[in-house]
Motif scaffolding. Structure first.
Motif, mmCIF file in Angstrom:
data_model
loop_
_atom_site.group_PDB
_atom_site.id
_atom_site.type_symbol
_atom_site.label_atom_id
_atom_site.label_comp_id
_atom_site.label_asym_id
_atom_site.label_seq_id
_atom_site.Cartn_x
_atom_site.Cartn_y
_atom_site.Cartn_z
ATOM 1 N N THR A 174 0.822 -1.210 0.000
ATOM 2 C CA THR A 174 0.000 0.000 0.000
ATOM 3 C C THR A 174 0.853 1.255 0.000
ATOM 4 N N VAL B 9 -5.899 0.949 -12.308
ATOM 5 C CA VAL B 9 -7.265 1.393 -12.003
ATOM 6 C C VAL B 9 -7.113 2.819 -11.485
ATOM 7 N N ARG C 82 -11.842 6.550 -11.790
ATOM 8 C CA ARG C 82 -12.317 5.459 -12.668
ATOM 9 C C ARG C 82 -11.992 5.690 -14.140
ATOM 10 N N GLN D 190 -16.518 1.558 -11.012
ATOM 11 C CA GLN D 190 -15.274 1.074 -10.425
ATOM 12 C C GLN D 190 -15.052 -0.392 -10.772
ATOM 13 N N ILE E 43 -11.765 -1.828 -12.731
ATOM 14 C CA ILE E 43 -10.947 -2.968 -12.291
ATOM 15 C C ILE E 43 -10.940 -4.054 -13.367
ATOM 16 N N LEU F 271 -4.034 0.196 -8.033
ATOM 17 C CA LEU F 271 -5.337 0.818 -7.799
ATOM 18 C C LEU F 271 -5.136 2.115 -7.032
ATOM 19 N N ALA G 19 -8.975 2.925 -4.323
ATOM 20 C CA ALA G 19 -9.743 1.756 -4.746
ATOM 21 C C ALA G 19 -11.215 1.830 -4.369
ATOM 22 N N THR G 20 -11.542 2.401 -3.196
ATOM 23 C CA THR G 20 -12.937 2.387 -2.742
ATOM 24 C C THR G 20 -13.473 3.780 -2.423
ATOM 25 N N ILE H 261 -15.568 -4.806 -3.444
ATOM 26 C CA ILE H 261 -14.222 -4.539 -3.970
ATOM 27 C C ILE H 261 -13.168 -5.237 -3.120
ATOM 28 N N LEU I 234 -10.433 -8.061 -4.251
ATOM 29 C CA LEU I 234 -8.993 -7.902 -4.052
ATOM 30 C C LEU I 234 -8.417 -9.072 -3.259
ATOM 31 N N ILE J 157 -1.665 -0.606 -3.961
ATOM 32 C CA ILE J 157 -2.975 -0.009 -3.739
ATOM 33 C C ILE J 157 -2.883 1.255 -2.901
ATOM 34 N N ASP K 140 -5.475 3.699 -0.801
ATOM 35 C CA ASP K 140 -6.826 3.784 -0.251
ATOM 36 C C ASP K 140 -6.727 4.380 1.149
#
Length: 233
Positions: A31, A81, A85, A140, A144, A157, A160-161, A172, A176, A188, A190
């Motif tokens: 991350t 991603v 989006r 989204q 992905i 990503l 991501a959310t 999601i 993942l 990622i 997030d």
């Protein structure tokens, strides 16, 4: 698999990254964490070739990529991603997914449109809807799926959310988890630290365009002061 070493990245005369370094190993989930404006998205843009660094190096699968155009980086096996989006609003769900489908390495069981539908059954139901006719969560899922359809070795990503309803966020994270179990490498960005600690192997905390803390999920869970220092308001 991915190694970023001491990159300096600018937007015109404004410097955004000040010696950013990180790495993602094969099959690892990593991350990038930090407050807004700390350089996370710029790091992603540098990796993908959208905003190339002025100095430092980026290497993917042993090949230096920081001077490659973005399309060649994607073809090498990095799927993105993006934040927001950025699906094609005037293409159907099916067309968005089909447009990027490629199996350049000749995988025996490649990602394709039907396999994306298996992962996100909701998209099969919406296959004929235009990109601007579906919800943010469904967009989204398309983003992905579009990245997976390139059959990447590394999936990135960015947020991501962000902005998604709780049920969609759960979907999601479920996906993942499945991708991690399949052995796909993931980087990622997030804000859901709890979800990220359950999913990820290692974390990089970014402030002012450089990494200031890195460690495993177990180490991070034992150091709540780190979360407060770099993510607290």
């Amino acid at each position: 698999m991915l190694r970023v070493e001491e990159i300096l990245t600018y937007y015109g005369d404004s410097q955004s990254l000040f010696g950013m370094s990180l790495e993602v190993n094969e099959g690892e989930v990593v991350t990038l964490l930090g407050r807004n404006g700390m350089g996370k998205t710029t790091t992603v843009r540098s990796i993908m070739g959208f905003t190339p660094p002025r100095s430092g190096t980026i290497a993917f699968d042993g090949r230096r990529t920081d001077r490659w155009p973005a399309f060649r980086i994607a073809q090498a096996g990095i799927g993105l991603v993006p934040e927001g989006r950025q699906i094609f609003p005037n293409l159907s769900v099916y067309e968005n997914l089909f447009a990027t489908s490629a199996n350049r390495r000749g995988d025996a069981d490649p990602w394709n449109v039907e396999r994306v539908y298996d992962l996100f059954p909701r998209l099969a139901e919406r296959r004929h809807h235009m990109g601007n006719q579906i919800s943010g969560g469904e967009q989204q899922m398309v983003a992905i799926g579009r990245a997976l359809a390139t059959n990447p070795r590394l999936l990135i990503l960015d947020e991501a959310t962000e902005g998604l309803a709780p049920l969609i966020q759960e979907e999601i994270w479920r996906v993942l988890d499945e991708l991690k179990e399949s052995g796909l490498s993931i980087l990622i960005v997030d804000k859901d630290v709890e979800a990220l600690m359950r999913l990820a192997d290692r974390h990089y905390f970014v402030r002012n365009g450089r990494v200031e803390w890195t460690g495993t999920s177990a180490t991070l869970r034992a150091a709540p002061d780190v979360i407060e220092r770099y993510l607290g308001i």
